[in-house]
Write a protein that holds these residues in place. Structure first.
Motif, PDB file in Angstrom:
ATOM      1  N   GLN A 191      10.230   1.904  -6.493  1.00 44.71           N
ATOM      2  CA  GLN A 191      10.290   1.227  -7.789  1.00 44.71           C
ATOM      3  C   GLN A 191      10.827   2.151  -8.887  1.00 44.71           C
ATOM      4  O   GLN A 191      11.336   1.677  -9.896  1.00 44.71           O
ATOM      5  N   LYS A 192      10.703   3.451  -8.674  1.00 42.29           N
ATOM      6  CA  LYS A 192      11.217   4.433  -9.636  1.00 42.29           C
ATOM      7  C   LYS A 192      12.620   4.903  -9.256  1.00 42.29           C
ATOM      8  O   LYS A 192      13.112   5.895  -9.780  1.00 42.29           O
TER       9      LYS A 192
ATOM     10  N   ALA B 123       7.066  -4.940  -2.852  1.00 43.23           N
ATOM     11  CA  ALA B 123       5.791  -4.369  -3.278  1.00 43.23           C
ATOM     12  C   ALA B 123       4.659  -5.356  -3.041  1.00 43.23           C
ATOM     13  O   ALA B 123       3.582  -4.982  -2.561  1.00 43.23           O
ATOM     14  N   GLY B 124       4.890  -6.618  -3.353  1.00 44.42           N
ATOM     15  CA  GLY B 124       3.870  -7.633  -3.146  1.00 44.42           C
ATOM     16  C   GLY B 124       3.493  -7.775  -1.682  1.00 44.42           C
ATOM     17  O   GLY B 124       2.313  -7.865  -1.345  1.00 44.42           O
ATOM     18  N   ARG B 125       4.478  -7.766  -0.814  1.00 41.28           N
ATOM     19  CA  ARG B 125       4.197  -7.890   0.616  1.00 41.28           C
ATOM     20  C   ARG B 125       3.449  -6.671   1.136  1.00 41.28           C
ATOM     21  O   ARG B 125       2.546  -6.784   1.957  1.00 41.28           O
ATOM     22  N   ILE B 126       3.809  -5.496   0.659  1.00 39.97           N
ATOM     23  CA  ILE B 126       3.113  -4.288   1.094  1.00 39.97           C
ATOM     24  C   ILE B 126       1.694  -4.278   0.539  1.00 39.97           C
ATOM     25  O   ILE B 126       0.748  -3.927   1.232  1.00 39.97           O
TER      26      ILE B 126
ATOM     27  N   ALA C 128       5.231   5.025  -0.838  1.00 42.09           N
ATOM     28  CA  ALA C 128       6.695   4.997  -0.763  1.00 42.09           C
ATOM     29  C   ALA C 128       7.254   3.904  -1.658  1.00 42.09           C
ATOM     30  O   ALA C 128       8.297   4.089  -2.309  1.00 42.09           O
ATOM     31  N   ASN C 129       6.567   2.775  -1.724  1.00 41.38           N
ATOM     32  CA  ASN C 129       7.029   1.689  -2.574  1.00 41.38           C
ATOM     33  C   ASN C 129       6.994   2.069  -4.050  1.00 41.38           C
ATOM     34  O   ASN C 129       7.878   1.692  -4.811  1.00 41.38           O
TER      35      ASN C 129
END
Length: 181
Positions: free
Chosen positions: A66-67, A24-27, A61-62
């Motif tokens: 995460q869900k 998530a951080g990279r995206i 999508a991320n």
């Protein structure tokens, strides 16, 4: 289930959350750069190479990833992959994202194929290439493809500035499996 098994399940869940958080951080970084004024989105020094639309779709999508909504996340990424005007950095990130979705789904073979396709684009910055190479070496080790895993980890070490202990452990594990010790 025994307390030890329950603890192990918790550790696995924590590792999964850490993987998703890192992705998530990279995206998010790519999406922020894609939204900056003056970003060409061409993979040059000004940006990540991701267009605004691609970055936003990967972020959506991320959120699903995460869900633990893996199939929904994959549907968004697959739809995105059908676009005709994708640049190599975008294709690389799409394949990489698909690979991490497959990792989370326990589909190791497909994950390895996607990460290899992402590297084949030759469109990542050094840090992302290193991270993806290391992940792929781990997957090949899990799949028993030790020659390929060793080649990747050796290449990874050649470019690593300060290899962590777990990298040496991975290489040792590969060499033991190949009986090269």
């Amino acid at each position: 289930r025994s307390p030890a098994q329950q603890a192990e399940d918790g550790d696995d869940a924590d590792r999964g959350q850490q993987r998703r958080a890192g992705l998530a951080g990279r995206i998010m970084d790519a999406a922020v750069v894609a939204r900056e004024p003056g970003n060409r989105g061409d993979g040059g020094k000004q940006g990540s190479g991701l267009g605004k639309h691609v970055a936003e779709k990967l972020l959506a999508a991320n959120e699903l990833l995460q869900k633990d909504a893996y199939d929904d996340a994959l549907a968004i990424v697959d739809q995105l992959a059908k676009r005709r005007s994708l640049k190599p950095p975008e294709l690389a990130q799409i394949h990489r994202f698909r690979g991490y979705i497959f990792v989370n789904k326990g589909m190791t073979e497909q994950a390895a194929d996607e990460l290899q396709k992402s590297l084949d684009q030759h469109a990542f910055d050094r840090s992302t290439e290193q991270l993806t190479t290391y992940s792929l070496a781990q997957l090949y080790t899990q799949l028993g493809r030790y020659d390929r895993a060793l080649a990747l980890i050796d290449g990874w070490f050649a470019n690593a500035e300060s290899p962590p202990a777990d990298a040496y452990y991975l290489k040792a594990m590969i060499l033991v499996q190949q009986e090269k010790f």
